[in-house]
Motif scaffolding. Sequence first.
Motif, PDB file in Angstrom:
ATOM      1  N   UNK A 145     -47.191 -16.060  30.325  1.00 14.03           N
ATOM      2  CA  UNK A 145     -47.095 -14.967  31.285  1.00 14.03           C
ATOM      3  C   UNK A 145     -45.680 -14.399  31.283  1.00 14.03           C
ATOM      4  N   UNK A 146     -45.462 -13.278  30.596  1.00 11.22           N
ATOM      5  CA  UNK A 146     -44.141 -12.665  30.638  1.00 11.22           C
ATOM      6  C   UNK A 146     -43.975 -11.863  31.938  1.00 11.22           C
ATOM      7  N   UNK A 147     -42.838 -12.014  32.571  1.00  8.00           N
ATOM      8  CA  UNK A 147     -42.556 -11.286  33.806  1.00  8.00           C
ATOM      9  C   UNK A 147     -41.343 -10.397  33.560  1.00  8.00           C
ATOM     10  N   UNK A 148     -41.558  -9.079  33.465  1.00  7.20           N
ATOM     11  CA  UNK A 148     -40.442  -8.163  33.235  1.00  7.20           C
ATOM     12  C   UNK A 148     -39.783  -7.749  34.550  1.00  7.20           C
ATOM     13  N   UNK A 149     -38.483  -7.557  34.512  1.00  3.80           N
ATOM     14  CA  UNK A 149     -37.715  -7.134  35.686  1.00  3.80           C
ATOM     15  C   UNK A 149     -36.794  -6.003  35.234  1.00  3.80           C
ATOM     16  N   UNK A 150     -36.998  -4.806  35.775  1.00  5.10           N
ATOM     17  CA  UNK A 150     -36.168  -3.668  35.371  1.00  5.10           C
ATOM     18  C   UNK A 150     -35.172  -3.318  36.470  1.00  5.10           C
ATOM     19  N   UNK A 151     -34.111  -2.637  36.070  1.00  8.04           N
ATOM     20  CA  UNK A 151     -33.029  -2.309  37.003  1.00  8.04           C
ATOM     21  C   UNK A 151     -32.988  -0.828  37.355  1.00  8.04           C
ATOM     22  N   UNK A 152     -34.057  -0.096  37.044  1.00 11.48           N
ATOM     23  CA  UNK A 152     -34.167   1.306  37.426  1.00 11.48           C
ATOM     24  C   UNK A 152     -35.585   1.569  37.916  1.00 11.48           C
ATOM     25  N   UNK A 153     -35.800   2.708  38.540  1.00 14.35           N
ATOM     26  CA  UNK A 153     -37.078   3.035  39.161  1.00 14.35           C
ATOM     27  C   UNK A 153     -38.084   3.471  38.100  1.00 14.35           C
ATOM     28  N   UNK A 154     -38.999   2.592  37.740  1.00 11.48           N
ATOM     29  CA  UNK A 154     -40.007   2.864  36.729  1.00 11.48           C
ATOM     30  C   UNK A 154     -41.132   1.850  36.857  1.00 11.48           C
ATOM     31  N   UNK A 155     -42.244   2.122  36.195  1.00 14.04           N
ATOM     32  CA  UNK A 155     -43.323   1.140  36.060  1.00 14.04           C
ATOM     33  C   UNK A 155     -43.074   0.380  34.767  1.00 14.04           C
ATOM     34  N   UNK A 156     -43.373  -0.904  34.773  1.00 13.15           N
ATOM     35  CA  UNK A 156     -43.131  -1.727  33.586  1.00 13.15           C
ATOM     36  C   UNK A 156     -44.352  -2.590  33.300  1.00 13.15           C
ATOM     37  N   UNK A 157     -44.655  -2.761  32.014  1.00 14.51           N
ATOM     38  CA  UNK A 157     -45.748  -3.627  31.593  1.00 14.51           C
ATOM     39  C   UNK A 157     -45.427  -4.181  30.214  1.00 14.51           C
ATOM     40  N   UNK A 158     -46.155  -5.219  29.820  1.00 13.39           N
ATOM     41  CA  UNK A 158     -45.921  -5.836  28.524  1.00 13.39           C
ATOM     42  C   UNK A 158     -47.169  -5.736  27.664  1.00 13.39           C
ATOM     43  N   UNK A 159     -46.947  -5.684  26.352  1.00 14.20           N
ATOM     44  CA  UNK A 159     -48.028  -5.638  25.368  1.00 14.20           C
ATOM     45  C   UNK A 159     -47.634  -6.511  24.180  1.00 14.20           C
ATOM     46  N   UNK A 160     -48.561  -6.671  23.279  1.00 13.03           N
ATOM     47  CA  UNK A 160     -48.314  -7.323  21.981  1.00 13.03           C
ATOM     48  C   UNK A 160     -47.750  -8.734  22.104  1.00 13.03           C
ATOM     49  N   UNK A 161     -48.369  -9.555  22.944  1.00 14.00           N
ATOM     50  CA  UNK A 161     -47.917 -10.936  23.077  1.00 14.00           C
ATOM     51  C   UNK A 161     -48.124 -11.688  21.766  1.00 14.00           C
ATOM     52  N   UNK A 162     -47.081 -12.383  21.330  1.00 14.47           N
ATOM     53  CA  UNK A 162     -47.121 -13.189  20.113  1.00 14.47           C
ATOM     54  C   UNK A 162     -46.296 -14.443  20.358  1.00 14.47           C
ATOM     55  N   UNK A 163     -46.379 -15.406  19.482  1.00 13.24           N
ATOM     56  CA  UNK A 163     -45.605 -16.639  19.652  1.00 13.24           C
ATOM     57  C   UNK A 163     -44.105 -16.381  19.489  1.00 13.24           C
ATOM     58  N   UNK A 164     -43.748 -15.265  18.884  1.00 14.05           N
ATOM     59  CA  UNK A 164     -42.340 -14.939  18.634  1.00 14.05           C
ATOM     60  C   UNK A 164     -41.752 -13.934  19.625  1.00 14.05           C
ATOM     61  N   UNK A 165     -42.590 -13.346  20.505  1.00 17.48           N
ATOM     62  CA  UNK A 165     -42.093 -12.380  21.475  1.00 17.48           C
ATOM     63  C   UNK A 165     -43.171 -11.438  21.961  1.00 17.48           C
ATOM     64  N   UNK A 166     -42.765 -10.330  22.561  1.00 15.79           N
ATOM     65  CA  UNK A 166     -43.690  -9.340  23.112  1.00 15.79           C
ATOM     66  C   UNK A 166     -42.969  -8.001  23.180  1.00 15.79           C
ATOM     67  N   UNK A 167     -43.694  -6.976  23.596  1.00 12.33           N
ATOM     68  CA  UNK A 167     -43.089  -5.651  23.771  1.00 12.33           C
ATOM     69  C   UNK A 167     -43.059  -5.322  25.253  1.00 12.33           C
ATOM     70  N   UNK A 168     -41.896  -4.890  25.732  1.00 16.05           N
ATOM     71  CA  UNK A 168     -41.717  -4.448  27.109  1.00 16.05           C
ATOM     72  C   UNK A 168     -41.776  -2.921  27.104  1.00 16.05           C
ATOM     73  N   UNK A 169     -42.634  -2.351  27.963  1.00 15.31           N
ATOM     74  CA  UNK A 169     -42.829  -0.901  28.039  1.00 15.31           C
ATOM     75  C   UNK A 169     -42.483  -0.398  29.432  1.00 15.31           C
ATOM     76  N   UNK A 170     -41.921   0.813  29.511  1.00 19.67           N
ATOM     77  CA  UNK A 170     -41.619   1.430  30.806  1.00 19.67           C
ATOM     78  C   UNK A 170     -42.154   2.858  30.808  1.00 19.67           C
TER      79      UNK A 170
END
Length: 85
Positions: free
Chosen positions: A43-68
């Motif tokens: 379960x990746x939990x993203x935390x952004x420091x500006x006003x936007x919506x954030x979500x994650x995609x492309x979960x893999x054993x080596x990482x994921x993609x953070x989208x805003x």
Amino acid sequence: SFFDTLSKIFVFNLTNAGSASFGAADTSKAVTFDGREPDATYYPIPIVTWNTKVWVTSLAVTGFTMNVSDAPGGAGATAYWIVCR
């Protein structure tokens, strides 16, 4: 640290944590772990420091993609993330 405090409040296993630098116009950023996760059921939990919506995609054993939904603008910004199981 912030992440150590979280792990004392919530019951979970914190397996990875880090940050990602978003440029002024960036709306996605590939996150690469220092190590590998055993599988992609974390379960990746993203935390952004500006006003936007954030979500994650492309979960893999080596990482994921953070989208805003909105790029940070200006000089860019830093987003943080933790991975829990």
